[in-house]
Motif scaffolding. Structure first.
Motif, PDB file in Angstrom:
ATOM      1  N   ARG A   9       0.871  -1.334   0.028  1.00 62.98           N
ATOM      2  CA  ARG A   9       0.009  -0.208   0.041  1.00 62.98           C
ATOM      3  C   ARG A   9       0.890   1.089  -0.161  1.00 62.98           C
ATOM      4  N   ILE A  10       1.958   1.081   0.280  1.00 66.00           N
ATOM      5  CA  ILE A  10       2.935   2.244   0.651  1.00 66.00           C
ATOM      6  C   ILE A  10       2.900   3.087  -0.791  1.00 66.00           C
ATOM      7  N   GLU A  11       3.094   2.940  -1.832  1.00 62.13           N
ATOM      8  CA  GLU A  11       3.188   3.491  -3.069  1.00 62.13           C
ATOM      9  C   GLU A  11       1.896   4.497  -3.307  1.00 62.13           C
ATOM     10  N   GLY A  12       0.486   3.886  -3.051  1.00 59.26           N
ATOM     11  CA  GLY A  12      -0.273   4.603  -3.151  1.00 59.26           C
ATOM     12  C   GLY A  12      -0.424   5.579  -2.065  1.00 59.26           C
ATOM     13  N   GLU A  13      -0.120   5.375  -0.778  1.00 58.33           N
ATOM     14  CA  GLU A  13      -0.150   6.103   0.453  1.00 58.33           C
ATOM     15  C   GLU A  13       0.637   7.528   0.125  1.00 58.33           C
ATOM     16  N   LEU A  14       1.735   6.995  -0.303  1.00 57.05           N
ATOM     17  CA  LEU A  14       2.663   8.257  -0.523  1.00 57.05           C
ATOM     18  C   LEU A  14       2.633   9.016  -1.758  1.00 57.05           C
ATOM     19  N   PHE A  15       2.257   8.471  -2.884  1.00 54.71           N
ATOM     20  CA  PHE A  15       2.443   9.181  -4.267  1.00 54.71           C
ATOM     21  C   PHE A  15       0.770   9.449  -4.807  1.00 54.71           C
ATOM     22  N   GLY A  16      -0.267   8.813  -4.272  1.00 56.57           N
ATOM     23  CA  GLY A  16      -1.470   8.650  -4.570  1.00 56.57           C
ATOM     24  C   GLY A  16      -1.933   7.831  -5.776  1.00 56.57           C
TER      25      GLY A  16
ATOM     26  N   HIS B  37     -11.448   3.229  -5.637  1.00 59.35           N
ATOM     27  CA  HIS B  37     -12.518   3.382  -6.262  1.00 59.35           C
ATOM     28  C   HIS B  37     -12.514   4.647  -6.753  1.00 59.35           C
ATOM     29  N   THR B  38     -11.925   5.648  -6.300  1.00 53.16           N
ATOM     30  CA  THR B  38     -11.960   7.039  -6.652  1.00 53.16           C
ATOM     31  C   THR B  38     -10.242   7.432  -6.986  1.00 53.16           C
ATOM     32  N   ALA B  39      -9.960   8.506  -7.462  1.00 58.86           N
ATOM     33  CA  ALA B  39      -8.532   9.059  -7.595  1.00 58.86           C
ATOM     34  C   ALA B  39      -8.238   9.678  -6.125  1.00 58.86           C
ATOM     35  N   ARG B  40      -7.147   9.496  -5.657  1.00 50.66           N
ATOM     36  CA  ARG B  40      -6.837   9.939  -4.222  1.00 50.66           C
ATOM     37  C   ARG B  40      -5.340  10.580  -4.535  1.00 50.66           C
ATOM     38  N   ALA B  41      -5.087  12.017  -3.571  1.00 56.08           N
ATOM     39  CA  ALA B  41      -3.945  12.315  -3.701  1.00 56.08           C
ATOM     40  C   ALA B  41      -3.289  11.444  -2.495  1.00 56.08           C
ATOM     41  N   GLY B  42      -1.874  11.559  -2.604  1.00 58.12           N
ATOM     42  CA  GLY B  42      -0.967  10.917  -1.585  1.00 58.12           C
ATOM     43  C   GLY B  42      -0.513  11.806  -0.534  1.00 58.12           C
TER      44      GLY B  42
ATOM     45  N   ARG C   6       4.154  11.531  -9.536  1.00 51.94           N
ATOM     46  CA  ARG C   6       2.995  10.989 -10.523  1.00 51.94           C
ATOM     47  C   ARG C   6       2.337  10.018  -9.651  1.00 51.94           C
ATOM     48  N   ARG C   7       1.054  10.105  -9.436  1.00 51.12           N
ATOM     49  CA  ARG C   7       0.213   9.328  -9.012  1.00 51.12           C
ATOM     50  C   ARG C   7       0.095   7.873  -9.724  1.00 51.12           C
ATOM     51  N   VAL C   8       0.126   6.918  -9.001  1.00 46.25           N
ATOM     52  CA  VAL C   8       0.091   5.495  -9.450  1.00 46.25           C
ATOM     53  C   VAL C   8      -1.021   5.512 -10.400  1.00 46.25           C
ATOM     54  N   GLY C   9      -0.705   5.073 -11.677  1.00 42.63           N
ATOM     55  CA  GLY C   9      -1.523   4.899 -12.880  1.00 42.63           C
ATOM     56  C   GLY C   9      -1.703   6.165 -13.460  1.00 42.63           C
TER      57      GLY C   9
ATOM     58  N   GLU D  75      -4.625   7.137  -9.115  1.00 39.41           N
ATOM     59  CA  GLU D  75      -5.720   7.236 -10.189  1.00 39.41           C
ATOM     60  C   GLU D  75      -6.875   6.166  -9.871  1.00 39.41           C
ATOM     61  N   ARG D  76      -8.004   6.721 -10.158  1.00 39.73           N
ATOM     62  CA  ARG D  76      -9.125   5.632  -9.922  1.00 39.73           C
ATOM     63  C   ARG D  76      -8.856   4.126 -10.735  1.00 39.73           C
TER      64      ARG D  76
END
Ligand SMILES: Nc1ncnc2c1ncn2[C@@H]1O[C@H](COP(=O)(O)OP(=O)(O)OP(=O)(O)O)[C@@H](O)[C@H]1O
Ligand SMILES: [Mg+2]
Length: 343
Positions: free
Chosen positions: A96-103, A113-118, A154-157, A105-106
Motif C-alpha cells: 500500500r505504501i506507493e499509493g499512500e505516499l504518491f496517490g 474506487h476514486t482517484a486519491r492524493a498521496g 506522479r500518482r500511481v496509474g 488514479e481511480r
C-alpha cells in the motif's frame, strides 16, 4: 509548543532592563531539553539548518527524539503555518505504501474506487516527515528519488506528473551506509537525503541531560495538574544519571510517568523509576540493538526478550525496543519458532 511571541502581550508584567525578547536559550529547542555540550551543538546545528529548503536526514537510536526534532525544525522554518505530515514507513504494508505516499488514479490499485492524493501532495507547502526511511522497499525508494530530483509527483496509474512543493525530512535508526553497501538502499537517494544531516546522540552520551529531562517532565506534570512538583531523591538523581537508558528518552519518559503514579506525593525513589540501585537491570550490548541477525547470542537475546515481554507489551512496542521493524519482528518470530501468543 509554539514560538514565543515577539512582543509582550498587553498586561504582561514589566521586566526591568528587558527591552528585546530574550535570545533563545541554547539548552532547549522548542521544548526539547538538553544542556549537555553534545545537545547544545545539536540545537545550534538545528537552528542553522531549520530555515533551509534542503532535505534533512536525522539519525539516532530508537527514542532519541528524531521525530520531536523534525517537528521542531518545521516550527522553526518558514513553512510553519503549512502542514506537517508524518509518515511511519515501517507501519504501512508494502503493497500500500506507493499509493499512500504518491496517490493513485481511480482503479489503478486494488480498492481504489476514486482517484486519491498521496501524503506528498497532502504536505503541499509544508514538511513531509518520513520516519524509518530505511524500511522503504527499493521500488518506492526509486520513486521518492525521482520526486526529490524533479519536484514532481506522479500518482500511481497517472500519465501526468504534478508539481508539489514540500520539504522532506527523513529519519532512521539504521546504518544507511551499510544498507547502501549491501544494496538495500539506493546510494543516490542516500546522498540526496543527507544534504543536511543531524545525528542525535544516545542519552547515555549526554552528561546531565537524563536528570534535566526527568525534572522538566516533573515540572510539566505539576503544572498541568496545578500542584507542587514531585522531586527526585538524591539517590534517584544519582540512579537516573548512572542508568544506561538503552531506550533513550522514551524509556526515561516512561519511567518518570510510572514514578509519578507510584510516588503519588513527595519524593521519587529509585525503585519508583524501576531503578534498583543494588541490582542494575541487565542491558543488552549497545550494538545488539542495531545489529542484524544471525548470531547465536543475539537470537538468544531476541528469544528471551520476546518471551519475557510479549504478555505486557504490544508488538509495536516490542519491535521498537528491539530496534527492528514490525515486519522483521514477525519474520524473526517465524524463523525462530516463537509465533505470536494468542491473546
Ligand atoms: N530532548 C528531549 N527533551 C524532552 N523530551 C524529549 C527529548 N527528546 C525526545 N523527547 C521525548 O521522547 C519521546 C521519544 O521521542 P521521539 O518519538 O521523537 O523519538 P524517535 O527518535 O523518533 O524514536 P523512534 O526511533 O523509536 O521512532 C517523545 O515523547 C519526546 O517527546
Ligand atoms: Mg520516531
Amino acid at each position: 509548543l509554539s514560538a514565543p511571541p515577539l512582543s509582550a502581550p498587553p498586561g504582561a508584567p514589566f521586566l526591568p532592563g528587558l527591552s528585546a525578547p530574550p535570545a533563545p536559550a541554547d539548552d532547549e529547542l522548542e521544548g526539547m531539553v538538553g544542556g549537555s555540550a553534545t545537545m547544545r551543538e545539536v540545537f545550534a546545528q538545528a537552528r542553522r539548518v531549520a530555515p533551509s529548503e534542503a532535505t534533512l536526514l536525522i539519525l539516532g537510536e530508537g527514542g532519541t527524539g528524531k521525530e520531536t526534532l523534525a517537528r521542531a525544525m518545521h516550527r522553526l522554518s518558514p513553512r510553519r503555518h503549512r502542514p506537517f505530515v508524518p509518515v511511519y514507513c515501517e507501519a504501512i504494508p508494502e503493497t500500500r505504501i506507493e499509493g499512500e505516499l504518491f496517490g493513485c488514479e481511480r482503479g489503478a490499485l486494488p480498492g481504489a474506487h476514486t482517484a486519491r492524493a498521496g501524503l506528498c501532495e497532502a504536505a503541499e507547502g509544508g514538511t513531509l516527515l518520513l520516519n524509518d526511511v530505511a524500511e522503504l522497499p527499493t521500488r518506492v525508494q526509486a520513486r521518492l528519488l525521482r520526486f526529490l530530483q524533479t519536484g514532481e509527483v506522479r500518482r500511481v496509474g497517472a500519465s501526468r506528473a504534478r508539481h508539489v512543493d514540500v520539504r522532506l525530512i527523513a529519519t532512521t535508526h539504521r546504518d544507511l551506509v551499510q544498507r547502501v553497501r549491501d544494496g538495500s538502499f539506493l546510494s543516490d537517494l542516500y546522498f540526496r537525503l543527507r544534504l543536511h544531516e543531524i545525528r542525535l546522540p544516545p542519552l547515555r552520551q549526554r552528561p546531565g541531560d537524563a536528570v534535566r529531562i526527568a525534572e522538566s517532565l516533573l515540572r510539566r506534570h505539576a503544572w498541568a495538574m496545578a500542584q507542587a512538583p514531585l522531586t527526585l531523591s538524591a539517590e534517584a538523581r544519582a540512579a537516573v544519571a548512572a542508568a544506561p537508558w538503552p531506550g533513550n528518552v522514551r524509556e526515561l519518559e516512561n519511567a518518570v510517568h510510572r514514578a509519578i503514579v507510584l510516588a503519588e506525593r513527595g519524593e521519587i525513589a529509585p525503585a519508583h523509576l524501576g531503578l534498583d540501585a543494588s541490582s542494575p537491570p541487565p542491558v543488552p550490548p549497545a550494538d545488539a540493538l542495531e545489529a542484524e541477525p544471525p548470531s547465536d547470542s543475539l537470537e538468544g537475546y531476541f528469544r528471551r526478550f520476546v518471551l519475557e515481554h510479549q504478555a505486557a507489551l504490544t508488538e509495536t512496542e516490542i519491535a521498537r525496543r528491539l530496534g527492528i521493524s514490525r515486519k522483521t519482528l514477525w519474520e524473526r518470530r517465524q524463523r525462530l519458532g516463537i509465533p505470536r501468543a494468542r491473546s
